[in-house]
Design a protein around this motif. Structure first.
Motif, PDB file in Angstrom:
ATOM      1  N   GLU A  30       9.848  -1.252   3.283  1.00  0.00           N
ATOM      2  CA  GLU A  30      10.538  -1.707   2.083  1.00  0.00           C
ATOM      3  C   GLU A  30       9.580  -1.719   0.903  1.00  0.00           C
ATOM      4  OE1 GLU A  30      12.055  -4.044   5.661  1.00  0.00           O
ATOM      5  OE2 GLU A  30      10.125  -4.076   4.636  1.00  0.00           O
ATOM      6  N   LEU A  31      10.151  -1.576  -0.284  1.00  0.00           N
ATOM      7  CA  LEU A  31       9.348  -1.652  -1.508  1.00  0.00           C
ATOM      8  C   LEU A  31       9.822  -2.826  -2.346  1.00  0.00           C
ATOM      9  CD1 LEU A  31       8.993   2.039  -2.667  1.00  0.00           C
ATOM     10  CD2 LEU A  31       7.221   0.540  -1.792  1.00  0.00           C
ATOM     11  N   ALA A  32       8.927  -3.304  -3.203  1.00  0.00           N
ATOM     12  CA  ALA A  32       9.305  -4.402  -4.090  1.00  0.00           C
ATOM     13  C   ALA A  32       9.319  -3.882  -5.521  1.00  0.00           C
ATOM     14  CB  ALA A  32       8.294  -5.535  -3.949  1.00  0.00           C
ATOM     15  N   THR A  33      10.088  -4.571  -6.354  1.00  0.00           N
ATOM     16  CA  THR A  33      10.072  -4.217  -7.775  1.00  0.00           C
ATOM     17  C   THR A  33       9.428  -5.364  -8.537  1.00  0.00           C
ATOM     18  OG1 THR A  33      12.267  -5.141  -7.979  1.00  0.00           O
ATOM     19  CG2 THR A  33      12.107  -2.768  -7.690  1.00  0.00           C
ATOM     20  N   TRP A  43      11.289   8.322  -1.102  1.00  0.00           N
ATOM     21  CA  TRP A  43      11.802   6.963  -1.198  1.00  0.00           C
ATOM     22  C   TRP A  43      13.293   6.958  -0.891  1.00  0.00           C
ATOM     23  CZ3 TRP A  43      14.897   5.760  -5.745  1.00  0.00           C
ATOM     24  CH2 TRP A  43      15.053   6.859  -6.607  1.00  0.00           C
ATOM     25  N   TYR A  44      13.835   5.756  -0.617  1.00  0.00           N
ATOM     26  CA  TYR A  44      15.250   5.685  -0.282  1.00  0.00           C
ATOM     27  C   TYR A  44      15.919   4.582  -1.075  1.00  0.00           C
ATOM     28  CZ  TYR A  44      14.254   1.640   2.789  1.00  0.00           C
ATOM     29  OH  TYR A  44      13.867   0.433   3.300  1.00  0.00           O
ATOM     30  N   THR A  45      17.231   4.697  -1.207  1.00  0.00           N
ATOM     31  CA  THR A  45      17.992   3.637  -1.829  1.00  0.00           C
ATOM     32  C   THR A  45      19.442   3.725  -1.355  1.00  0.00           C
ATOM     33  OG1 THR A  45      18.572   2.615  -3.922  1.00  0.00           O
ATOM     34  CG2 THR A  45      18.601   4.999  -3.846  1.00  0.00           C
ATOM     35  N   ALA A  63      10.322   2.997   0.840  1.00  0.00           N
ATOM     36  CA  ALA A  63       9.524   4.228   0.879  1.00  0.00           C
ATOM     37  C   ALA A  63       9.741   4.957   2.192  1.00  0.00           C
ATOM     38  CB  ALA A  63       8.049   3.881   0.731  1.00  0.00           C
ATOM     39  N   LEU A  64       9.622   6.290   2.143  1.00  0.00           N
ATOM     40  CA  LEU A  64       9.751   7.104   3.341  1.00  0.00           C
ATOM     41  C   LEU A  64       8.377   7.570   3.796  1.00  0.00           C
ATOM     42  CD1 LEU A  64      12.627   9.508   2.211  1.00  0.00           C
ATOM     43  CD2 LEU A  64      12.842   7.555   3.715  1.00  0.00           C
ATOM     44  N   LEU A  65       8.167   7.507   5.118  1.00  0.00           N
ATOM     45  CA  LEU A  65       6.914   8.002   5.672  1.00  0.00           C
ATOM     46  C   LEU A  65       7.221   9.160   6.603  1.00  0.00           C
ATOM     47  CD1 LEU A  65       5.232   4.657   6.735  1.00  0.00           C
ATOM     48  CD2 LEU A  65       4.476   6.147   4.919  1.00  0.00           C
ATOM     49  N   GLY A  66       6.349  10.145   6.608  1.00  0.00           N
ATOM     50  CA  GLY A  66       6.612  11.243   7.526  1.00  0.00           C
ATOM     51  C   GLY A  66       5.538  12.299   7.421  1.00  0.00           C
ATOM     52  N   THR A  67       5.894  13.512   7.848  1.00  0.00           N
ATOM     53  CA  THR A  67       4.938  14.614   7.779  1.00  0.00           C
ATOM     54  C   THR A  67       5.566  15.772   7.020  1.00  0.00           C
ATOM     55  OG1 THR A  67       5.780  15.471   9.861  1.00  0.00           O
ATOM     56  CG2 THR A  67       3.838  14.078   9.981  1.00  0.00           C
TER      57      THR A  67
END
Lengths: 330, 362
Positions: free
Chosen positions: A72-75, A107-109, A55-59
């Protein structure tokens, strides 16, 4: 082939004639986070292209988006296409506690180009953010070697989701969004320091080298621009008026400031720093003088008796070395 | 096609999985980890750990967190493993508490957060355990205060292996390099065999007593930073983008409050030094060829290192002036590049005069 395959083969990314209106800034920390995530998963799964999701965090202020951090994210167990939503929510809330200003913005990949799979994943994130951005690390471009490293760009691409209406059908697609790299000052110093391998001392030399490297980059960029203008004048390259206009605007803005107020403040700052240097030199000289006096005492004290030494010392304490000295000579 | 590109194409096409030795450190071997935790060689030797390796991401996250919290002290946890004599830190995360020097139990408030974060980390394939904690000392250097020493001794008793890391975000910005230290405390009944003289660092007057009292209860580890091969490539490419920030950011402006506080503190130290200056004594020079003096020579060496207060003040002032000079150099360079007209020669003179000052200060 079935029509299902036809849809798959159609590009999920709109051609580059459509540009996103976002002004996107990316910090170095997300870049390094994603790289670490990839390296770790590569080693754990022992494969060259593991499935990476985060996941991406920001403003986000209107059209200005800044990507500051990632996690990181889980599936879901065994399934690569279902996001573990509980994990996402819990981690996101935890990060909110520590960094209240950061929001979930995308989100990123890791992939060479977004595909249908990514649209499916994208659908799962729309609940958390109206337009979740997609940041992709493209592994294939990394391994290609190039002689001119200054021309290479980061192997990242950012995409903004949108809806395309064509042939009376709507489908979600991605538009590539250009981004620039921004850093905070602490971040820049930390990134710089790790790039140099850590350690090393602050010295005039290393500071000057860093400045020189930056100025060298500026010089190289300017040379490229000069080359372009020369070619245009020689008629070898078609003139692009927008570029020429921005170039002339740039030159018109130099010298950067001849404003009197700026000059005054600049000079004051200069004087303040030079004053600090002067004070430091004075302190150093005082210390050296003190040491000299002490050593002198040691030398003298060795060949006279104690009484004379004490008187001499008192004299020196009051008046400094030379006058006291003269006063004691018979 | 050169042989290296041919090799790379071959590797890609055949999906040859290759790990460069630089990246081996990122692999987490569950069995090896269990084994070393069972053996626990650090229980027998209080000075077992000699170095602390920190990954690039962990370091950058800690520095950003520390800077974002100024003027408060912030704290967080680190995850990693033990490798030989070294504590390896793979990742760090922030805790939602603000530590102050008077709160011993700041860690307890964040317990729920910590437990949740670490247990869920497994889902994200982060298998390492908690290996240490970090906190910041904004503006007053990297060392352990009395409270920190107590907390760390407690940690080492119940959660070993555990390391304490301290970061100073203000000094980082002012010096242009990361100011970080990693420490392990000695158990309360242990006295270290020899106290080696550590590198001098300038500590503000208000904290110097706390520093001195506890300085012998812990020892520093060597800090090294490591990064993966992918990180190295990306950092090289990143430079192409952030060279602009190197020129545009100025520590003189962003760290003004800290610089002023440093000068104020130095002033106080010098006032104190003034009182003691008249009683300073020069060390006696050692005579050559005198055997009986040989044994007292090492003691004299130590006395020489124990500078008097004025000399310490000098070191502080040199540091302050040098850092200010560096900031000024950047400013003047920018001025010349962007603001001078071709006919002006004043710029060049300014540079020579400034370089002379800079070299004489250091």
């Amino acid at each position: 082939m079935t029509s299902q395959m036809d849809t798959d083969e159609q590009s999920i990314v709109l051609p580059s004639s459509t540009t996103s209106g976002l002004s996107l800034s990316l910090h170095p920390l997300p870049i390094l986070n994603i790289s670490e995530h990839l390296t770790r998963l590569k080693l754990q799964t022992r494969s060259n292209s593991p499935f990476v999701l985060g996941a991406l965090l920001g403003t986000q202020n209107g059209r200005e988006v800044e990507i500051v951090n990632t996690f990181e994210l889980a599936t879901e167990e065994g399934r690569d296409d279902l996001v573990d939503h509980d994990f996402l929510v819990s981690r996101r809330d935890q990060y909110k506690q520590v960094f209240p200003s950061l929001e979930f913005i995308g989100w990123y990949t890791v992939a060479s180009v977004p595909t249908y799979r990514h649209i499916a994943l994208h659908e799962q994130f729309t609940g958390y953010c109206s337009t979740p951005l997609l940041l992709v690390l493209q592994p294939s471009t990394i391994t290609s070697s190039s002689s001119d490293i200054t021309g290479q760009t980061l192997p990242f691409k950012a995409y903004e989701p949108t809806v395309e209406i064509r042939d009376k059908k709507t489908r979600s697609v991605f538009i590539e969004a250009p981004f620039k790299v921004e850093t905070g000052e602490a971040e820049r110093i930390a990134v710089d320091w790790t790039a140099k391998g850590g350690g090393g001392s602050t010295s005039l030399e290393s500071h000057l080298q860093a400045q020189r490297a930056a100025v060298k980059m500026l010089h190289e960029r300017i040379l490229v621009l000069v080359q372009y203008v020369t070619d245009v004048i020689a008629g070898q390259i078609p003139t692009d008026h927008t570029t020429l206009r921005s170039l002339s605007a740039l030159i018109a803005s130099l010298p950067a400031s001849e404003n009197k107020g700026f000059r005054d403040e600049f000079n004051t700052e200069y004087e303040d720093v030079q004053l600090t240097a002067l004070l430091s030199s004075l302190t150093k000289s005082t210390n050296i003088l003190n040491d000299l006096v002490d050593k002198h005492l040691v030398l003298i004290g060795g060949s006279r008796d104690d009484r004379t030494v004490t008187v001499r010392r008192r004299g020196m304490g009051r008046q400094g070395m030379m006058p006291g000295d003269w006063a004691m000579h018979p | 096609m050169t042989s290296s590109t041919a090799f790379k194409t071959f590797s890609l096409a055949n999906d040859v999985f290759e790990v460069s030795p630089q990246d081996e450190i990122y692999a987490f071997d569950v069995e090896a980890n269990k084994r070393i935790n069972r053996e626990a060689p650090w229980d027998k030797d209080p000075q077992y750990f000699k170095s602390c390796k920190i990954s690039a991401v962990a370091l950058i996250k800690m520095v950003i967190h520390a800077r974002s919290g100024v003027p408060h002290e912030i704290m967080g946890l680190m995850q990693g493993k033990v490798m030989g004599n070294s504590l390896v830190i793979m990742d760090s995360f922030a805790l939602p508490v603000q530590g102050t020097e008077t709160r011993v139990n700041a860690a307890n408030e964040a317990n729920e957060y910590m437990v949740k974060y670490i247990s869920e980390s497994e889902k994200a394939k982060r298998l390492e355990n908690a290996i240490g904690w970090y906190h910041s000392h904004p503006g007053y250097g990297c060392w352990l205060s009395g409270i920190d020493v107590d907390t760390q001794m407690n940690n080492q008793q119940f959660q070993d292996p555990f390391v304490a890391v301290v970061i100073d975000p203000n000094r980082t910005i002012s010096a242009g390099k990361v100011d970080i230290g990693a420490f392990r405390t000695y158990p309360s009944n242990y006295t270290p065999p020899n106290v080696s003289a550590s590198e001098y660092q300038s500590i503000p007057l208000s904290k110097i007593e706390d520093f001195g009292v506890h300085a012998n209860q812990y020892y520093p580890l060597d800090v090294e930073v490591f990064k993966s091969s992918l990180d190295t490539e990306l950092l090289g490419l990143l430079w192409n983008k952030y060279w602009v920030n190197t020129l545009s950011q100025s520590p003189l402006i962003s760290n003004r409050a800290y610089a002023v506080s440093q000068i104020v503190d130095l002033h106080q130290k010098l006032s104190k030094a003034q009182a003691t200056v008249s009683s300073t004594r020069a060390p006696l020079p050692a005579m050559k060829g005198q055997e009986e003096k040989a044994s007292s020579a090492p003691k004299k060496e130590e006395k020489k290192k124990e500078d008097n207060q004025l000399a310490k003040g000098v070191k502080d002032s040199i540091k302050i002036a040098a850092e200010a000079q560096h900031g000024l150099i950047s400013q003047v360079l920018k001025d010349i590049v962007f603001s001078s007209r071709p006919s002006q020669q004043a710029g060049a003179n300014r540079v020579t005069e400034m370089m002379d000052t800079a070299m004489s200060v250091e």
